[in-house]
Write an enzyme that holds these catalytic residues in place. Structure first.
Site, PDB file in Angstrom:
ATOM      1  N   ASP A 190       0.651  -1.117  -0.048  1.00 47.45           N
ATOM      2  CA  ASP A 190      -0.124   0.062  -0.035  1.00 47.45           C
ATOM      3  C   ASP A 190       0.890   1.208   0.043  1.00 47.45           C
ATOM      4  OD1 ASP A 190      -2.571   1.267   0.245  1.00 47.45           O
ATOM      5  OD2 ASP A 190      -1.804   1.789   2.283  1.00 47.45           O
TER       6      ASP A 190
ATOM      7  N   GLU B 152       2.005   0.049  -4.884  1.00 51.54           N
ATOM      8  CA  GLU B 152       0.856   1.035  -5.231  1.00 51.54           C
ATOM      9  C   GLU B 152       1.505   2.091  -5.918  1.00 51.54           C
ATOM     10  OE1 GLU B 152      -3.019   3.521  -3.700  1.00 51.54           O
ATOM     11  OE2 GLU B 152      -1.505   2.350  -2.407  1.00 51.54           O
TER      12      GLU B 152
END
Length: 620
Positions: free
Chosen positions: A343, A372
């Site tokens: 993330d 990400e």
């Protein structure tokens, strides 16, 4: 020879090999100039981005036909990095530069623009098992509920059974959106649906966060070492990984390491976990993970959300907890996961990412490390520096948001030239190892559902109340479905690994969070669309060219884009017709046959393609 453009990085006559290269690879450059210019010299100007070092390499005059002349040189990048380049020419009245124009090819310009050469480490390797596969992203609470009894579920969760309704999106009586309603999806439910995923051609499941947390999105981690009780147990996770592996499906978990939850074992703001924790106890072993001000209520938090206190990833005890032997990542990979998604990878420091890669690849472990990053990850600037995600020592690949943007813009607005330039830029910049494992998604938990995104609805200034009331009319849905099918065929055939967000194949609609996170409509799927996705999965699985085959553009004009995927075994042409009328496309390359796999029919020596349709044709 004919009059030609000065330089074209996409043409092997000007630059070879195409795209990024390993350090130590010799790259050929050539420039074409009008003979009447009377050029007396040409130099290749190179700046290495990380060090700032600059060099000028003289090109040698090669040949002329009296109209144009060619100059060429060779450059061997000595080490991994980004090399920005342009050309300088000298004539009797002075000098000038050749740099990229808006299409990416060379122009006589003084604007200072440069091309990018990505140079990666020669031993850069990414997992072969993912190449040619298909990722399926699951928001666990909303996929399928097994009905298995759960233990130790906190009492402040709202448990719902009305799966056909949207998540709660309004503030409560205190004006707070708590994200604390749950629909019962769990790991056993995913395991029960493995035959369904296999029928789609899925080879990899990416799970949104599964660790204990107090929001339904679970990005506010409460305990990294415990599966959330509503999802099941660690044994349920291990069982899912074992059963998935039997079907050739890998499982990825979501690593949320830039922050924890305020309501967590580590921070423990609300004393759910007793009297300790960094918020309550200055002597807590977790205190050094966080950044406090003058009072305990003055702490750094992710994007200002006080429910998500930021951690210092470079604090040794935190780094060891996440990346050490027996730490969080090591534990869950040993439990059966085949990799993880990071993330907000662009908010993690380089030293921390280096440590993550080391544990992911420990002892030759063939695990996948996905990050990400929403922009071009090869030249992303964050933490005050140019990042080195894809040069060989950090990520395997990233979530390919530039790809998503290019495909959606094309099927909605039909600009074939812009689409092809966007795809070529991705293919040019990304190392083949990371390109082949890039997560090519059209929708995720952070974006509108693809059916909504390609529709004619305008969500740019929509508040939550407006989005909650939005539904496509039958005519709007019919248009959007055609665009989704055209986009999906492109997605399944471009370099990289297509990623299907749960329920998109069933025709789910929805705006941004939380309306893109509804429950999968079991028994209410769009069967025609579902059948189309299954067909795409079968085509992708049956043809090796989608694994590591080269990408070659054929044409991009008049609302139609076409390209080839080719390897030693076969060549497949993909033609996307975004016109509002039928076309007949003639594949103007030597080929043995025309076997239409999807979306067209042979007609008069060409391929007849309906409006807003992508055809896939095997030609060798």
């Amino acid at each position: 020879m004919q009059t030609c453009i000065p330089f074209d990085p996409y043409n092997n006559a000007y630059k070879f090999p195409f795209g990024s290269v390993a350090a130590g690879t010799t790259v050929y450059f050539a420039v074409c100039l009008p003979r009447p210019m009377g050029c007396t010299g040409v130099s290749l100007l190179i700046r290495e981005a990380f060090s700032g070092r600059e060099a000028a390499i003289s090109l040698q005059w090669r040949e002329t036909d009296g109209i144009v002349e060619w100059w060429n040189a060779f450059f061997t990048p000595p080490a991994e990095g980004l090399y920005y380049y342009a050309f300088e020419y000298h004539v009797s009245w002075g000098k000038g530069e050749i740099g990229p124009d808006e299409t990416g090819v060379g122009a006589f310009s003084a604007n200072g623009g440069r091309w990018q050469l990505t140079v990666y480490e020669p031993d850069y390797k990414t997992p072969d098992w993912l190449k040619g596969g298909l990722i399926y992203q699951i928001f666990p609470d909303r996929f399928y509920a097994s009905g298995q009894k759960k233990d130790r579920v906190p009492k402040d969760r709202i448990l719902r059974t009305d799966r056909e309704n949207p998540p709660i999106w309004q503030p409560d009586a205190d004006g707070v959106i708590r994200n604390n309603d749950f629909f019962g999806g769990d790991l056993k439910g995913i395991e029960e649906k493995l035959p369904y995923l296999e029928s789609l051609g899925v080879t990899c499941i990416y799970l949104n966060p599964i660790f204990e947390a107090y929001s339904n999105h679970r990005y506010d981690t409460a305990d990294y070492m415990r599966i959330d009780p509503l999802l099941g147990t660690e044994e349920d996770f291990r069982s899912l990984c074992r059963e998935a592996e039997k079907r050739g499906i890998a499982v990825l978990f979501d690593g949320v390491f830039s922050h924890t939850g305020a309501d967590s074992v580590y921070f423990n703001k609300y004393k759910r976990y007793g009297a300790g924790g960094a918020y309550n106890d200055p002597q807590s072993p977790y205190r050094s993970w966080y950044q406090f001000g003058k009072t305990r209520d003055e702490y750094a938090s992710w994007w200002g959300f006080d429910t998500l206190p930021e951690v210092n990833e470079n604090e040794p005890s935190y780094t060891a907890f996440i990346t050490g032997e027996g730490g969080v990542i090591d534990h869950w990979l040993n439990a059966g996961a085949k990799g993880l998604r990071l993330d907000v990878a662009d908010e993690l420091p380089d030293a921390f990412l280096d440590k993550i890669r080391q544990i992911v690849k420990k002892d030759g472990r063939d695990a996948y490390l996905l990050g990400e990053v929403w922009e071009d990850a090869t030249n992303k600037f964050s933490w005050g520096t140019l990042r080195r995600y894809l040069l060989g020592k950090q990520l395997d690949a990233v979530m390919n948001y530039p790809f998503r943007n290019a495909v959606i813009q094309f099927v909605k607005y039909c600009n074939a030239e812009l689409f092809m330039r966007s795809i070529l830029r991705i293919v040019e910049h990304y190392p083949p190892q990371s390109l082949g494992t890039a997560m090519n998604h059209l929708g995720t938990h952070d974006t509108e559902r693809i059916l909504t995104a390609v529709s004619d609805l305008d969500l740019s200034n929509s508040d939550r109340a407006h989005q909650a009331a939005l539904h496509l009319s039958d005519p709007q849905r019919a248009v959007a479905l055609r665009r989704v099918r055209a986009a999906a065929a492109i997605q399944y055939t471009l370099p990289g690994v297509p990623s299907l967000y749960y329920g998109d194949e069933a025709g789910m609609e929805g705006g941004k969070d939380p309306f893109n996170r509804g429950c999968y409509p079991w028994g209410r799927e769009d069967s025609e669309l579902l059948g189309y996705y299954r067909q795409l999965g079968q085509i992708r699985k049956a043809h090796t060219v989608f694994r590591t085959g080269a990408f070659r553009p054929l044409s991009a004009a008049m609302q139609c884009a076409a390209y080839l995927r080719e390897d030693e075994a076969e060549t497949i042409a993909v033609i996307a017709n975004m016109n509002p009328h039928d076309i007949t496309y003639y594949i103007n390359v030597p080929h043995d046959k025309e076997e239409v796999l999807l979306g067209g029919v042979r007609a008069n020596g060409g391929i007849a393609i309906a409006p807003t349709t992508t055809a896939i044709v095997r030609i060798k």
